[in-house]
Each structure stands twice: as C-alpha cells, then as structure tokens.
Design a protein around this motif. Structure first.
Motif, PDB file in Angstrom:
ATOM      1  N   ARG A  95       0.954  -1.333  -0.046  1.00 31.27           N
ATOM      2  CA  ARG A  95       0.131   0.023   0.125  1.00 31.27           C
ATOM      3  C   ARG A  95       0.787   1.293  -0.059  1.00 31.27           C
ATOM      4  O   ARG A  95       1.786   1.299   0.922  1.00 31.27           O
ATOM      5  CB  ARG A  95      -0.952  -0.098   1.451  1.00 31.27           C
ATOM      6  CG  ARG A  95      -2.082  -0.741   1.238  1.00 31.27           C
ATOM      7  CD  ARG A  95      -3.335  -0.445   0.484  1.00 31.27           C
ATOM      8  NE  ARG A  95      -4.243  -1.328   0.801  1.00 31.27           N
ATOM      9  CZ  ARG A  95      -4.361  -2.482   0.166  1.00 31.27           C
ATOM     10  NH1 ARG A  95      -3.280  -2.938  -0.523  1.00 31.27           N
ATOM     11  NH2 ARG A  95      -5.139  -3.468   0.317  1.00 31.27           N
ATOM     12  N   LYS A 125       0.701   5.220   0.415  1.00 31.26           N
ATOM     13  CA  LYS A 125      -0.170   6.537   1.043  1.00 31.26           C
ATOM     14  C   LYS A 125       0.745   7.772   1.080  1.00 31.26           C
ATOM     15  O   LYS A 125       1.947   7.629   1.490  1.00 31.26           O
ATOM     16  CB  LYS A 125      -0.532   6.060   2.519  1.00 31.26           C
ATOM     17  CG  LYS A 125      -1.667   4.965   2.226  1.00 31.26           C
ATOM     18  CD  LYS A 125      -2.021   4.638   3.879  1.00 31.26           C
ATOM     19  CE  LYS A 125      -3.571   4.698   4.003  1.00 31.26           C
ATOM     20  NZ  LYS A 125      -4.056   4.375   5.258  1.00 31.26           N
ATOM     21  N   ASN A 153      -1.600   1.381  -6.448  1.00 32.58           N
ATOM     22  CA  ASN A 153      -2.172   0.724  -5.613  1.00 32.58           C
ATOM     23  C   ASN A 153      -3.165  -0.347  -5.959  1.00 32.58           C
ATOM     24  O   ASN A 153      -3.463  -1.330  -5.170  1.00 32.58           O
ATOM     25  CB  ASN A 153      -3.024   1.769  -4.538  1.00 32.58           C
ATOM     26  CG  ASN A 153      -2.114   2.228  -3.360  1.00 32.58           C
ATOM     27  OD1 ASN A 153      -0.958   1.666  -2.916  1.00 32.58           O
ATOM     28  ND2 ASN A 153      -2.461   3.643  -2.874  1.00 32.58           N
ATOM     29  N   GLY A 157      -1.833  -3.880  -5.991  1.00 33.22           N
ATOM     30  CA  GLY A 157      -1.780  -4.612  -4.584  1.00 33.22           C
ATOM     31  C   GLY A 157      -3.147  -5.396  -4.737  1.00 33.22           C
ATOM     32  O   GLY A 157      -4.031  -5.138  -5.478  1.00 33.22           O
ATOM     33  N   ARG A 217      -5.762  -5.956  -3.046  1.00 33.25           N
ATOM     34  CA  ARG A 217      -7.010  -5.158  -2.838  1.00 33.25           C
ATOM     35  C   ARG A 217      -7.685  -5.802  -1.532  1.00 33.25           C
ATOM     36  O   ARG A 217      -8.676  -6.493  -1.659  1.00 33.25           O
ATOM     37  CB  ARG A 217      -8.217  -5.337  -3.794  1.00 33.25           C
ATOM     38  CG  ARG A 217      -7.759  -4.203  -5.079  1.00 33.25           C
ATOM     39  CD  ARG A 217      -8.959  -4.314  -5.853  1.00 33.25           C
ATOM     40  NE  ARG A 217      -8.638  -3.463  -6.959  1.00 33.25           N
ATOM     41  CZ  ARG A 217      -8.971  -2.149  -6.715  1.00 33.25           C
ATOM     42  NH1 ARG A 217      -9.341  -1.748  -5.755  1.00 33.25           N
ATOM     43  NH2 ARG A 217      -8.593  -1.254  -7.923  1.00 33.25           N
ATOM     44  N   GLU A 270      -6.982  -0.614   8.193  1.00 30.45           N
ATOM     45  CA  GLU A 270      -7.716   0.497   7.481  1.00 30.45           C
ATOM     46  C   GLU A 270      -9.103   0.499   7.637  1.00 30.45           C
ATOM     47  O   GLU A 270      -9.713  -0.420   8.041  1.00 30.45           O
ATOM     48  CB  GLU A 270      -7.363   0.231   5.946  1.00 30.45           C
ATOM     49  CG  GLU A 270      -5.899   0.788   5.727  1.00 30.45           C
ATOM     50  CD  GLU A 270      -5.499   0.582   4.255  1.00 30.45           C
ATOM     51  OE1 GLU A 270      -4.572   1.025   3.743  1.00 30.45           O
ATOM     52  OE2 GLU A 270      -5.878  -0.498   3.374  1.00 30.45           O
TER      53      GLU A 270
END
Length: 196
Positions: A102, A104, A185, A188, A190, A196
């Motif tokens: 992830r 961010k 992302n 990734g 998912r 989260e």
C-alpha cells in the motif's frame, strides 16, 4: 535541482539480513542494483545517490536500528534541505499479506516502531510504502516473525512486489505521490487489512 529522499527501514547487521523487518532495505538494495549505484557508510545510515531525469535521488538505509529511524530521516532531510513532500519511507507491514503493498501520502504509523519514531520527530505528513510480510504467527509470536528470515518460497512470492516497489520509487520521483498511488495501489491485492 529537486532532491528526493527515499528511506528503506530495517536493522543493520548480518543477523538481520533478509529478515521480514528488513524488507525496506531489500527494496532499496534492488533499486540500487538496478541503478548501478553502491551504498556508502555515512552519518546515521548507508547512502546511495543517483539522478532521474534531472532530479537527485538519495537512498537512505538508517544505521540507527529500527526504533530510532527518525534520527536518520530528520538528519538527512535537514542536511540535504529536502522538502518533506519529497520523502518516501518503505517499511514492512504485518497487516498486509505477503506480496501485497500500500502506498499512502500520509497517515498513522500503524504500530510500526520505525514509522512511529519518524512520526515523533517529523509528524505524519510524509509518503510511505508499506510492504506486506503476512502474519502467519501464533499469538505473542510477532517479534520472532518480523525478525525471522524469508524462506526461499516467500522470497519468490515477494520478488515481484520488490520489482514493483522499484518502479514506485521512480514514479514517486517523476510523477508525484497522487499519480503513483492511482497507478500502483490497484496492483496490490485489494485485500482488506486490519488497519484500514
């Protein structure tokens, strides 16, 4: 020239080599190898430098041990006069399955000691790439798990994500955090994470 600081978190020393907690180091090693550059032992960490289309990229593997990583990050940001928006920190994450990741633009440390110390010293407002290491450990076994070495099978499973992480670093430097998050992302897996 715009400068970027890319930090891979880990612990120095042979006993920590190729351990899950050193996944950040592994990503930076892969980037350095692909860029044909070598790390030098400098203050608070191992440093390697390259340029991407006129932008200076400084790779940092802190030598402070994980829970004091912020010292190295703050020192090199200040020394090189790098804007925090151009900082990317790469860490391992037990809340993500092995091979997942992830990216961010900011956020909490999620209980990670290295990110926690960086946050204490410079706040939460910096980009981070969390590399999943899985959590196949019994209750109370987290420390042994993160300090354990990857098996050959796990390394094979992780390698494609390390390759993508190298591309993410390049994209972060050349295109910025928002475009890079949008692009990568979705690669990734998912999976919903605990955090989260």
């Amino acid at each position: 020239m715009d400068k970027y600081l890319i930090v891979g978190l880990g612990n120095v020393g042979d006993e920590y080599d190729q351990t899950r907690h050193n996944t950040g180091f592994m990503v930076l090693d892969a980037f350095a190898k692909a860029s044909n550059i070598c790390f030098e032992d400098k203050r608070y960490g191992f440093i390697a430098e390259t340029t991407l289309k006129g932008r200076k990229v400084i790779l940092l593997k802190p030598s402070t041990y994980m829970n004091l990583s912020g010292n190295a990050v703050r020192y090199w940001l200040t020394k090189e006069n790098i804007d925090q928006k151009r900082l990317l920190v790469i860490s391992d994450d037990v809340a993500l399955p092995l091979g997942d990741f992830r990216l961010k633009g900011s956020g909490s440390n999620g209980g990670h000691n290295g990110l926690g110390h960086i946050q204490q010293l410079i706040g939460q407002n910096y980009a981070r790439l969390r590399m999943g290491i899985g959590n196949e450990y019994a209750r109370g076994g987290q420390i042994d798990w993160v300090l354990g070495r990857y098996s050959e099978e796990e390394q094979k499973e992780l390698q494609p994500s390390i390759d993508i992480a190298v591309d993410i670093i390049k994209s972060f430097v050349l295109a910025g955090i928002d475009i890079t998050m949008n692009q990568y992302n979705k690669l990734g897996k998912r999976t919903k994470t605990k955090r989260e």
